[in-house]
Design a protein around this motif. Structure first.
Motif, PDB file in Angstrom:
ATOM      1  N   PHE A  11     -35.802   6.217  60.999  1.00  0.00           N
ATOM      2  CA  PHE A  11     -35.732   5.361  59.818  1.00  0.00           C
ATOM      3  C   PHE A  11     -35.626   6.229  58.574  1.00  0.00           C
ATOM      4  N   VAL A  12     -35.195   5.607  57.498  1.00  0.00           N
ATOM      5  CA  VAL A  12     -35.209   6.260  56.193  1.00  0.00           C
ATOM      6  C   VAL A  12     -35.882   5.300  55.214  1.00  0.00           C
ATOM      7  N   VAL A  13     -36.881   5.812  54.520  1.00  0.00           N
ATOM      8  CA  VAL A  13     -37.523   5.110  53.411  1.00  0.00           C
ATOM      9  C   VAL A  13     -36.765   5.568  52.184  1.00  0.00           C
ATOM     10  N   TYR A  14     -36.279   4.630  51.359  1.00  0.00           N
ATOM     11  CA  TYR A  14     -35.469   5.055  50.219  1.00  0.00           C
ATOM     12  C   TYR A  14     -35.660   4.149  49.015  1.00  0.00           C
ATOM     13  N   GLU A  15     -35.340   4.716  47.849  1.00  0.00           N
ATOM     14  CA  GLU A  15     -35.357   3.987  46.588  1.00  0.00           C
ATOM     15  C   GLU A  15     -33.911   3.602  46.298  1.00  0.00           C
ATOM     16  N   PRO A  16     -33.537   2.333  46.409  1.00  0.00           N
ATOM     17  CA  PRO A  16     -32.128   1.931  46.346  1.00  0.00           C
ATOM     18  C   PRO A  16     -31.395   2.344  45.061  1.00  0.00           C
ATOM     19  N   VAL A  17     -32.016   2.176  43.921  1.00  0.00           N
ATOM     20  CA  VAL A  17     -31.348   2.487  42.657  1.00  0.00           C
ATOM     21  C   VAL A  17     -31.128   3.992  42.532  1.00  0.00           C
ATOM     22  N   LEU A  18     -32.150   4.776  42.837  1.00  0.00           N
ATOM     23  CA  LEU A  18     -32.031   6.228  42.713  1.00  0.00           C
ATOM     24  C   LEU A  18     -31.084   6.818  43.754  1.00  0.00           C
ATOM     25  N   LEU A  19     -31.060   6.251  44.952  1.00  0.00           N
ATOM     26  CA  LEU A  19     -30.133   6.733  45.975  1.00  0.00           C
ATOM     27  C   LEU A  19     -28.697   6.499  45.533  1.00  0.00           C
ATOM     28  N   GLU A  91     -38.000   3.702  40.277  1.00  0.00           N
ATOM     29  CA  GLU A  91     -37.735   3.137  38.946  1.00  0.00           C
ATOM     30  C   GLU A  91     -37.583   1.633  39.026  1.00  0.00           C
ATOM     31  N   SER A  92     -37.187   1.153  40.205  1.00  0.00           N
ATOM     32  CA  SER A  92     -36.864  -0.260  40.374  1.00  0.00           C
ATOM     33  C   SER A  92     -38.046  -1.092  40.860  1.00  0.00           C
ATOM     34  N   GLY A  93     -39.128  -0.430  41.265  1.00  0.00           N
ATOM     35  CA  GLY A  93     -40.254  -1.163  41.836  1.00  0.00           C
ATOM     36  C   GLY A  93     -39.986  -1.606  43.260  1.00  0.00           C
ATOM     37  N   ARG A  94     -39.060  -0.928  43.931  1.00  0.00           N
ATOM     38  CA  ARG A  94     -38.732  -1.269  45.317  1.00  0.00           C
ATOM     39  C   ARG A  94     -38.908  -0.055  46.220  1.00  0.00           C
ATOM     40  N   LEU A  95     -39.317  -0.312  47.429  1.00  0.00           N
ATOM     41  CA  LEU A  95     -39.363   0.672  48.493  1.00  0.00           C
ATOM     42  C   LEU A  95     -38.620   0.019  49.652  1.00  0.00           C
ATOM     43  N   SER A  96     -37.507   0.622  50.055  1.00  0.00           N
ATOM     44  CA  SER A  96     -36.692   0.053  51.126  1.00  0.00           C
ATOM     45  C   SER A  96     -36.732   0.958  52.350  1.00  0.00           C
ATOM     46  N   ILE A  97     -36.618   0.330  53.529  1.00  0.00           N
ATOM     47  CA  ILE A  97     -36.633   1.048  54.800  1.00  0.00           C
ATOM     48  C   ILE A  97     -35.470   0.532  55.631  1.00  0.00           C
ATOM     49  N   VAL A  98     -34.754   1.466  56.267  1.00  0.00           N
ATOM     50  CA  VAL A  98     -33.612   1.086  57.097  1.00  0.00           C
ATOM     51  C   VAL A  98     -33.558   1.996  58.320  1.00  0.00           C
ATOM     52  N   ASP A 107     -22.044   0.385  52.894  1.00  0.00           N
ATOM     53  CA  ASP A 107     -22.002  -1.017  52.483  1.00  0.00           C
ATOM     54  C   ASP A 107     -23.014  -1.895  53.213  1.00  0.00           C
ATOM     55  N   SER A 108     -23.469  -1.466  54.389  1.00  0.00           N
ATOM     56  CA  SER A 108     -24.416  -2.294  55.154  1.00  0.00           C
ATOM     57  C   SER A 108     -25.866  -1.863  54.950  1.00  0.00           C
ATOM     58  N   LEU A 109     -26.086  -0.890  54.117  1.00  0.00           N
ATOM     59  CA  LEU A 109     -27.420  -0.320  53.949  1.00  0.00           C
ATOM     60  C   LEU A 109     -28.444  -1.353  53.477  1.00  0.00           C
ATOM     61  N   GLU A 110     -28.230  -1.945  52.325  1.00  0.00           N
ATOM     62  CA  GLU A 110     -29.240  -2.859  51.765  1.00  0.00           C
ATOM     63  C   GLU A 110     -29.397  -4.138  52.576  1.00  0.00           C
ATOM     64  N   SER A 111     -28.311  -4.647  53.167  1.00  0.00           N
ATOM     65  CA  SER A 111     -28.423  -5.903  53.925  1.00  0.00           C
ATOM     66  C   SER A 111     -29.204  -5.726  55.226  1.00  0.00           C
ATOM     67  N   ASN A 112     -29.390  -4.486  55.682  1.00  0.00           N
ATOM     68  CA  ASN A 112     -30.133  -4.214  56.909  1.00  0.00           C
ATOM     69  C   ASN A 112     -31.487  -3.562  56.650  1.00  0.00           C
ATOM     70  N   SER A 113     -31.922  -3.589  55.405  1.00  0.00           N
ATOM     71  CA  SER A 113     -33.166  -2.930  55.010  1.00  0.00           C
ATOM     72  C   SER A 113     -34.303  -3.922  54.819  1.00  0.00           C
ATOM     73  N   LEU A 114     -35.496  -3.447  55.071  1.00  0.00           N
ATOM     74  CA  LEU A 114     -36.710  -4.152  54.648  1.00  0.00           C
ATOM     75  C   LEU A 114     -37.034  -3.635  53.261  1.00  0.00           C
ATOM     76  N   THR A 115     -37.453  -4.515  52.364  1.00  0.00           N
ATOM     77  CA  THR A 115     -37.788  -4.085  51.012  1.00  0.00           C
ATOM     78  C   THR A 115     -39.171  -4.590  50.636  1.00  0.00           C
ATOM     79  N   PHE A 116     -39.961  -3.680  50.104  1.00  0.00           N
ATOM     80  CA  PHE A 116     -41.314  -3.979  49.644  1.00  0.00           C
ATOM     81  C   PHE A 116     -41.365  -3.761  48.145  1.00  0.00           C
TER      82      PHE A 116
END
Length: 163
Positions: A11-19, A91-98, A107-116
Motif C-alpha cells: 500500500f501507499v499512504v499519500y497526501e493527494p494534493v502534495l503528490l 495541506e489538504s487535511g486528507r490522508l489517502s491509502i491505496v 487516473d485511477s489513484l483517487e477513485s481506488n483510495s481510502l481517505t481519512f
C-alpha cells in the motif's frame, strides 16, 4: 474501519494534493507513476518529504485500516509487524491509502483510495500490522502523532510486514 486489497503486495499512504503538485513540478506526467517511485530517487524523496509512505511486503488479502491519533487501538498480541520513524505532512487535511498496484494508472489513484480526514500539518507515524484477536482479519493501524515542525525521518524502507 475501512478495507483495501494488497495490490502488488503493498500500500501507499499519500497526501493527494502534495503528490499531484510534486508530480507536476517534476514533469512526471506518465500514467505509470509507480515506475518513478521504484526506478528513480523520486520514491525516497517523496517519502522523506512526508508526501507518501510505502507499506510493502504485506501478506496477500484484504486489510482493514484504522488511523488513530496519539495512542494505538491494536493490542500488543495482535501486532505482528511494526515500523516507526515515518513522517506525513498534509495541506489538504486528507490522508489517502491505496494498493500500490494502482500507482500504475495515475487516473485511477483517487477513485481506488481510502481517505481519512486529519488536521493539517506534520505528523510522525507508526505503522502496525497484524490480525484482530478472535478473527482472521488482516489489519493495519496508522498511529499519528501531531508535531509542531517537520519530524526527523527515520523510517526503514526494508521493513517486512508479512508474517
Amino acid at each position: 474501519m475501512k478495507s483495501l486489497f494488497s495490490e502488488l503486495g503493498g500500500f501507499v499512504v499519500y497526501e493527494p494534493v502534495l503528490l499531484k503538485r510534486y508530480l507536476d513540478a517534476n514533469h512526471l506526467l506518465e500514467q505509470d507513476i509507480l515506475q518513478y517511485f521504484t526506478g528513480t530517487d523520486h520514491g525516497e524523496i517523496i517519502t522523506k518529504k512526508g508526501i507518501a509512505i510505502p507499506i510493502i511486503g504485506v501478506n496477500t488479502g484484504y486489510y482493514h485500516f484504522d488511523v488513530t491519533f496519539g495512542s494505538r487501538v491494536m493490542k500488543e498480541e495482535e501486532v505482528k509487524a511494526s515500523s516507526s520513524g515515518w513522517v506525513y505532512y498534509t495541506e489538504s487535511g486528507r490522508l489517502s491509502i491505496v494498493g500500490i498496484g494502482y500507482l500504475t494508472n495515475r487516473d485511477s489513484l483517487e477513485s481506488n483510495s481510502l481517505t481519512f480526514r486529519v488536521d493539517e500539518g506534520w505528523y510522525s507515524v507508526e505503522i502496525l500490522c497484524g490480525e484482530k484477536e478472535g478473527r482472521d482479519e488482516l489489519w493495519i493501524e496508522l498511529v499519528l502523532h501531531r508535531e509542531d515542525d517537520a519530524p526527523k525521518f527515520s523510517g526503514n524502507f526494508e521493513t517486512d510486514y508479512s508474517y
